[in-house]
Design an enzyme around this catalytic site. Structure first.
Site, PDB file in Angstrom:
ATOM      1  N   GLY A 253      -8.627  -0.760   4.828  1.00 44.02           N
ATOM      2  CA  GLY A 253      -7.959  -2.070   4.782  1.00 44.02           C
ATOM      3  C   GLY A 253      -7.631  -2.588   6.161  1.00 44.02           C
ATOM      4  O   GLY A 253      -8.224  -2.190   7.141  1.00 44.02           O
ATOM      5  N   GLY A 254      -6.662  -3.473   6.222  1.00 41.36           N
ATOM      6  CA  GLY A 254      -6.419  -4.193   7.467  1.00 41.36           C
ATOM      7  C   GLY A 254      -5.316  -3.634   8.342  1.00 41.36           C
ATOM      8  O   GLY A 254      -4.863  -4.310   9.257  1.00 41.36           O
ATOM      9  N   TYR A 255      -4.854  -2.422   8.060  1.00 35.43           N
ATOM     10  CA  TYR A 255      -3.702  -1.906   8.790  1.00 35.43           C
ATOM     11  C   TYR A 255      -4.032  -1.025   9.991  1.00 35.43           C
ATOM     12  O   TYR A 255      -3.151  -0.342  10.505  1.00 35.43           O
ATOM     13  CB  TYR A 255      -2.792  -1.126   7.844  1.00 35.43           C
ATOM     14  CG  TYR A 255      -1.808  -1.995   7.114  1.00 35.43           C
ATOM     15  CD1 TYR A 255      -0.514  -2.155   7.585  1.00 35.43           C
ATOM     16  CD2 TYR A 255      -2.179  -2.681   5.973  1.00 35.43           C
ATOM     17  CE1 TYR A 255       0.393  -2.959   6.922  1.00 35.43           C
ATOM     18  CE2 TYR A 255      -1.282  -3.494   5.299  1.00 35.43           C
ATOM     19  CZ  TYR A 255       0.001  -3.624   5.781  1.00 35.43           C
ATOM     20  OH  TYR A 255       0.902  -4.432   5.128  1.00 35.43           O
TER      21      TYR A 255
ATOM     22  N   GLU B 170       7.367 -10.359   7.923  1.00 33.89           N
ATOM     23  CA  GLU B 170       8.283  -9.862   6.888  1.00 33.89           C
ATOM     24  C   GLU B 170       9.754  -9.980   7.307  1.00 33.89           C
ATOM     25  O   GLU B 170      10.636  -9.479   6.619  1.00 33.89           O
ATOM     26  CB  GLU B 170       7.961  -8.416   6.521  1.00 33.89           C
ATOM     27  CG  GLU B 170       6.625  -8.217   5.823  1.00 33.89           C
ATOM     28  CD  GLU B 170       6.551  -8.819   4.417  1.00 33.89           C
ATOM     29  OE1 GLU B 170       7.604  -8.906   3.751  1.00 33.89           O
ATOM     30  OE2 GLU B 170       5.444  -9.221   4.009  1.00 33.89           O
TER      31      GLU B 170
ATOM     32  N   HIS C 209      -4.905   2.435   3.920  1.00 34.78           N
ATOM     33  CA  HIS C 209      -4.359   1.349   4.738  1.00 34.78           C
ATOM     34  C   HIS C 209      -5.174   1.138   6.012  1.00 34.78           C
ATOM     35  O   HIS C 209      -5.468   0.022   6.393  1.00 34.78           O
ATOM     36  CB  HIS C 209      -2.932   1.684   5.193  1.00 34.78           C
ATOM     37  CG  HIS C 209      -1.878   1.346   4.204  1.00 34.78           C
ATOM     38  ND1 HIS C 209      -1.588   2.146   3.133  1.00 34.78           N
ATOM     39  CD2 HIS C 209      -1.020   0.301   4.131  1.00 34.78           C
ATOM     40  CE1 HIS C 209      -0.597   1.604   2.442  1.00 34.78           C
ATOM     41  NE2 HIS C 209      -0.232   0.486   3.025  1.00 34.78           N
ATOM     42  N   ILE C 210      -5.512   2.239   6.655  1.00 35.58           N
ATOM     43  CA  ILE C 210      -6.098   2.085   7.992  1.00 35.58           C
ATOM     44  C   ILE C 210      -7.626   2.229   8.029  1.00 35.58           C
ATOM     45  O   ILE C 210      -8.262   1.697   8.921  1.00 35.58           O
ATOM     46  CB  ILE C 210      -5.453   3.066   9.015  1.00 35.58           C
ATOM     47  CG1 ILE C 210      -5.761   4.522   8.686  1.00 35.58           C
ATOM     48  CG2 ILE C 210      -3.947   2.858   9.074  1.00 35.58           C
ATOM     49  CD1 ILE C 210      -5.422   5.468   9.842  1.00 35.58           C
TER      50      ILE C 210
ATOM     51  N   GLU D 268      11.008 -12.525  -1.893  1.00 37.87           N
ATOM     52  CA  GLU D 268      10.007 -13.599  -1.951  1.00 37.87           C
ATOM     53  C   GLU D 268      10.627 -14.941  -1.564  1.00 37.87           C
ATOM     54  O   GLU D 268       9.979 -15.784  -0.953  1.00 37.87           O
ATOM     55  CB  GLU D 268       9.376 -13.689  -3.344  1.00 37.87           C
ATOM     56  CG  GLU D 268       8.691 -12.416  -3.828  1.00 37.87           C
ATOM     57  CD  GLU D 268       7.712 -11.831  -2.841  1.00 37.87           C
ATOM     58  OE1 GLU D 268       7.226 -12.561  -1.965  1.00 37.87           O
ATOM     59  OE2 GLU D 268       7.449 -10.612  -2.921  1.00 37.87           O
TER      60      GLU D 268
ATOM     61  N   HIS E  15      10.441 -15.363   2.131  1.00 32.80           N
ATOM     62  CA  HIS E  15       9.146 -15.896   2.575  1.00 32.80           C
ATOM     63  C   HIS E  15       9.086 -17.391   2.300  1.00 32.80           C
ATOM     64  O   HIS E  15       8.634 -18.176   3.129  1.00 32.80           O
ATOM     65  CB  HIS E  15       7.999 -15.229   1.803  1.00 32.80           C
ATOM     66  CG  HIS E  15       7.682 -13.840   2.232  1.00 32.80           C
ATOM     67  ND1 HIS E  15       7.425 -13.503   3.536  1.00 32.80           N
ATOM     68  CD2 HIS E  15       7.553 -12.689   1.521  1.00 32.80           C
ATOM     69  CE1 HIS E  15       7.154 -12.202   3.609  1.00 32.80           C
ATOM     70  NE2 HIS E  15       7.238 -11.683   2.405  1.00 32.80           N
TER      71      HIS E  15
HETATM   72 ZN    ZN Z   1       6.935  -9.661   1.815  1.00 28.99          ZN
END
Ligand code: ZN
Length: 749
Positions: free
Chosen positions: A671-673, A568, A667-668, A539, A542
């Site tokens: 969601g947004g993957y 990332e 995920h796919i 974190e 980031h």
């Molecule tokens: Zn991260």
């Protein structure tokens, strides 16, 4: 501008609770999709809070001043007044902001629609930033408190206002006059700098992908598809959740729970109990398909028949009866494909990749194949070793899918005889923080120190730090909220923007770093597991990108506007430092005797990182390939799944024909993957490759390290979303990224 783009671009908010590296039972990654798309988008809008003495105060009238005094949520003149903001401020505060934003935005649209208007950055983009700012500011505060200081009144207020926020943000995002103005500005004679150009390019692309420049019947059909997809996605998720809930096995014979950890028995007994009364030793115990249950159950259950039953239930979730996702998948794929064609692409993978660093499907395939080539043999070898280990320890017959988690856990225990608790005493939070601050200060030429400012916090444990430049100039700040508070704080860890950098709004970056570790006890500091230390490093990575940005525009500063598959990089890069000897000496110190982590234990930790790395890699590559193929090919999903499963399975472990994994691949499809699952590997490659520049410089050579560190700061950490990530990477590494370092990291070379 950032508001305009925010609704169209989902920004990753890292939530490490969802990132179990070695999980065999989940997709193994952050399930961002659990957060509704639009909420994520609006969370991303907190990119320009005022922090300087100037701030947006210059825009406010006497009446507004009095409003702010009545409702602290409306006061965006400094850092949020966390101690004064209450649930009852949310709905009236946001309603008043939304109405102002709508009014101002309409005025801007009218102005921009004038064909004679001379367009420039300050005519188009600055006003957007100014108009969106109060909404971004206050909505971010609400989002943040919802995550760290949650209670029923706040939740209700949040739910009441959220649809209105989304409605206004959508309206702004789809504004035709703004889109046209940006298009004209992009091609105008007015000279734009690099970041400005890139902001326009990505804003225009996002707007185009949302259908803004379609006309008539095409636009109508496009909007219909968006609505249909929203419904199908919800149906898909609901089916998975309902199917997960629908399965359970109740165990009553204590023999069936032999070997299960106490914490799991507690959990299972609690879910079998009809009321609050349960006995973890006497049972009954309930096995469910929820992650916290199935994951440890498959690792520790000695009853093979039970493991098989649970495994089969898991891989066929949502694939039959009233909860069957089979048709939903095909409908989603068909509509995504149609959507892509309307936008002028040949398939959905192309649409998805257009806004990512990878840019084209062939680049993703190149990565998948290069990693697969090296991992497949390793995975075969690991499987053979597992078979040998299992049969030497009492397993009879061939290893089946439902034996893998169980036997690899036994093998792990055998090879690396340490656990989380053995390491915990070496990582008191104050020592870890000191080590982390020293490392980053040295590498990037900054100073980090507790702030002397009087700042409001939402909980007494929260600390506020200032980041200073080498010359002592204040450049950024961050809140650190380290401890778990189950009653009011969301699980996991994340970095969020509190304030973003904007030279126009005269704001400096402020970050939220949120973790969930054990609080200090009476006679003990907060002691962290290695995993928690790694999470903090992650974190903080980031946070560094957010805080050390030099991009002056809110729409491209820090992590804003960084491609999904590149964001990332700094976070995973920071994790690598923890496995460096010198760093470990700085961040570990036994809380009783002051010893650093013993080197034999540290060696085991490093070795454990490579345990079954080939198998884990193959699994992630299989998901990535499946996702890409499902969004490129027009074959039925089952055919695609079988094809990929055949290609990625181990010789000794053929895929099960009845496996229906895509029916629960949230995920796919939920969601947004979509055509983005590969991002996990992509970013890992970048992070490992970047770290290897430091290894090449010599991890014990301070002079070289600080040189490379400054270069990392001046490129990866500073250029943010204002430069294409490929160019940024090249500026740092002097070449395109290569997967070699990642393969070496996991012992796969
Ligand atoms: Zn991260």
């Amino acid at each position: 501008m950032s508001l305009f783009r925010s609704i169209l671009l989902m920004k990753r908010i890292c939530m490490r609770r969802f990132f179990p590296r070695s999980k065999q039972w989940q997709c193994g990654c952050c399930l961002l999709f659990l957060i509704p798309v639009l909420v994520v988008a609006s969370m991303d809008t907190c990119s320009s809070w005022p922090y300087s003495i100037y701030s947006s105060r210059q825009y406010c009238s006497a009446a507004e001043h009095s409003n702010r005094n009545k409702n602290p949520l409306l006061d965006n003149s400094g850092l949020p007044r966390f101690e004064e903001i209450r649930a009852e401020h949310v709905v009236p505060g946001l309603k008043s902001i939304l109405s102002d934003v709508e009014n101002e935005f309409e005025k801007l649209e009218t102005k921009l629609s004038d064909p004679d208007l001379q367009l420039s950055w300050s005519v188009v983009s600055d006003p957007l930033e100014r108009i969106g700012f109060p909404l971004e500011y206050s909505w971010s505060v609400v989002n943040h408190l919802n995550g760290v200081k949650n209670h029923e009144e706040l939740r209700n207020a949040y739910q009441e206002i959220q649809p209105l926020v989304v409605k206004v943000a959508t309206k702004i995002a789809q504004s035709r006059p703004v889109y046209n103005a940006m298009k004209k500005l992009k091609t105008s004679e007015d000279p734009l700098d690099g970041p400005q150009n890139r902001i326009l390019t990505s804003s225009l692309l996002a707007a185009r992908h949302s259908g803004v420049d379609l006309d008539g019947a095409q636009q109508e059909r496009f909007n219909q598809i968006i609505l249909q997809l929203a419904k199908l996605t919800t149906d898909f998720n609901n089916n998975v959740l309902d199917a997960t809930k629908a399965f359970h096995l109740d165990l009553t014979d204590p023999v069936d729970v032999e070997g299960l950890p106490d914490s799991l028995k507690q959990l299972m007994a609690a879910s079998a109990a009809k009321d609050q009364m349960f006995d973890a030793e006497k049972g009954p115990w309930r096995v469910t398909l929820d992650g916290p249950c199935i994951d440890p159950f498959m690792k520790h259950s000695r009853n093979r028949t039970l493991r098989e039953a649970v495994y089969r239930a898991y891989i066929t979730r949502a694939s039959n009866g009233s909860l069957d996702n089979s048709g939903v998948i095909e409908d989603i794929r068909m509509l995504r494909s149609e959507q892509s064609k309307i936008l002028g692409y040949s398939n959905y993978a192309e649409v998805s990749l257009k806004s990512k660093m990878a840019e084209k499907p062939e680049n993703v395939w190149k990565l998948i194949y290069s990693l697969k080539d090296k991992s497949k043999n390793a995975a075969e070898r690991e499987h053979k070793q597992l078979e040998d280990f299992a049969s030497a320890n009492g397993h009879e017959g061939t290893l089946q899918q439902w034996d893998l988690a169980f036997w690899s856990e036994r093998q792990r225990e055998h090879l690396f005889s340490f656990n989380d608790e053995d390491l915990r005493p070496y990582f008191p939070l104050p020592v870890v923080l000191d080590g982390l601050f020293n490392l980053t200060s040295f590498l990037f030429g900054i100073q980090i120190k507790p702030s002397e400012k009087d700042v409001q916090v939402w909980c007494d444990d929260v600390r506020f730090f200032d980041v200073l430049n080498g010359n002592g100039r204040h450049i950024a700040s961050f809140f650190l909220d380290p401890y778990t508070r189950p009653a009011e704080k969301r699980g996991g860890a994340w970095m969020d923007q509190c304030l973003g950098r904007s030279d126009f709004l005269k704001t400096k970056p402020v970050a939220h770093l949120v973790c969930n570790q054990t609080p200090p006890q009476k006679d003990k500091p907060s002691l962290m597991t290695l995993r928690e230390v790694e999470t903090l490093f992650h974190e903080f990575g980031h946070g560094l990108q957010h805080m050390l940005t030099t991009v002056p525009y809110a729409s491209a500063a820090g992590i804003t506007n960084v491609e999904w598959d590149a964001v990332e990089l700094p976070s995973q890069f920071m994790e690598n430092w923890l496995y460096d000897d010198n760093t470990m000496k700085k961040v570990s110190q036994h809380h009783h005797n002051g010893d650093t982590l013993p080197s034999d234990l540290f060696e085991k930790v490093k070795q454990a990182r490579k345990f079954r790395a080939g198998s884990f890699m193959m699994r992630q590559l299989q998901f990535s390939a499946l996702d890409m193929e499902l969004h490129t090919s027009s074959d039925h999903w089952l055919e695609v799944k079988n094809r990929i499963a055949d290609e990625y399975s181990l010789t000794a472990l053929p895929p099960l024909k009845e496996d229906r994994f895509p029916c629960s691949f949230m995920h796919i499809f939920g969601g947004g993957y979509a055509a983005g699952y590969y991002s996990y590997k992509w970013a890992e490659v970048l992070a490992a490759d970047a770290f290897s520049a430091f290894e090449e410089a010599g991890l014990s050579n301070d002079e070289n390290l600080s040189k490379v560190g400054r270069r990392f700061r001046d490129t990866i950490l500073s250029l943010g979303g204002g430069t294409h990530p490929t160019e940024v990477f090249n500026k740092f590494r002097g070449r395109d990224p290569k997967p070699d370092a990642l393969l070496k990291l996991y012992g796969l070379t």
